[in-house]
Design an enzyme around this catalytic site. Structure first.
Site, short mmCIF file in Angstrom:
data_model
loop_
_atom_site.label_atom_id
_atom_site.label_comp_id
_atom_site.label_asym_id
_atom_site.label_seq_id
_atom_site.Cartn_x
_atom_site.Cartn_y
_atom_site.Cartn_z
N ASN A 78 0.85 -1.18 0.00
CA ASN A 78 0.00 0.00 0.00
C ASN A 78 0.89 1.24 0.00
O ASN A 78 2.05 1.18 0.44
CB ASN A 78 -0.93 0.00 1.22
N HIS A 79 0.35 2.35 -0.49
CA HIS A 79 1.11 3.60 -0.53
C HIS A 79 1.21 4.22 0.86
O HIS A 79 0.36 4.01 1.72
CB HIS A 79 0.40 4.61 -1.44
N ARG A 80 2.26 5.02 1.06
CA ARG A 80 2.39 5.81 2.28
C ARG A 80 1.65 7.12 2.06
O ARG A 80 2.01 7.90 1.18
CB ARG A 80 3.87 6.06 2.60
#
Length: 191
Positions: A78-80
């Site tokens: 998942n993206h930060r």
């Protein structure tokens, strides 16, 4: 230049055909998209139905005798979103997904990073699994929640008797007569 492009197309087609042959033998139906086939670990007697989409920066480990319906989706990263850009930055958080043995995953299910699905669990169609699923749990919804549990004694008896659907189907030991294998429940009533 045209000849080089033709050879490149042929080489890519041969590589794709080899990939399809290898993974089809392991239970993956095509078309299927996987970002990293090296991170897909199938333990045996698995089935992943067509049109599945596996985003595997981390590993997806699927235990023996587990299967997933069409359009199965898995994310292992998942993206930060609390980084130095909006709506997210270039950093990925990566967490493996582990699916236990004898798990039934319905059509259109999405499993998010870091989830572990316990042995014998059932995930209902269209569920989005964001948290671990206990063994023998039947879950559904968005986000997925426990609805009830499988009968533990029956489950353990079937495991002891080695009654595994995908294995038995491959050996021709399941009923294939469409009329005799259907049980109607909650059917529409005519007026």
């Amino acid at each position: 230049m045209l000849i080089l492009n033709i050879f490149k197309v042929i080489k890519n087609k041969l590589a794709y055909n080899a990939l399809v042959k290898k993974w089809s033998a392991l239970g993956v139906e095509f078309p299927a998209i996987c970002s990293n086939w090296d991170n897909l670990i199938l333990k045996g007697n698995n089935h992943i139905a067509p049109d599945s989409w596996l985003s595997l920066r981390g590993k997806l480990i699927i235990g023996n005798n587990s299967g997933a319906g069409p359009r199965f989706k898995v994310h292992t990263s998942n993206h930060r979103y609390e980084g130095n850009m909006l709506p997210f930055d270039e950093t990925y958080y990566v967490s493996d997904v582990v699916i236990g043995e004898n798990v039934w995953i319905g059509a259109d299910v999405t499993i998010m990073p870091g989830v572990t699905v316990g042995d014998g669990a059932i995930i209902g169609a269209c569920a989005c699994v964001t948290k671990d699923v206990p063994p023998l749990a039947i879950v559904g919804g968005v986000p997925a929640k426990v609805i009830k549990y499988r009968n533990k004694e029956n489950y353990e008896r079937l495991v002891a008797e080695k009654k595994f659907y995908h294995e038995m189907k491959r050996k021709g030991l399941t009923n294939t007569d469409e009329k005799s294998r259907i049980v109607y429940v909650n059917t529409a009533k005519e007026n």
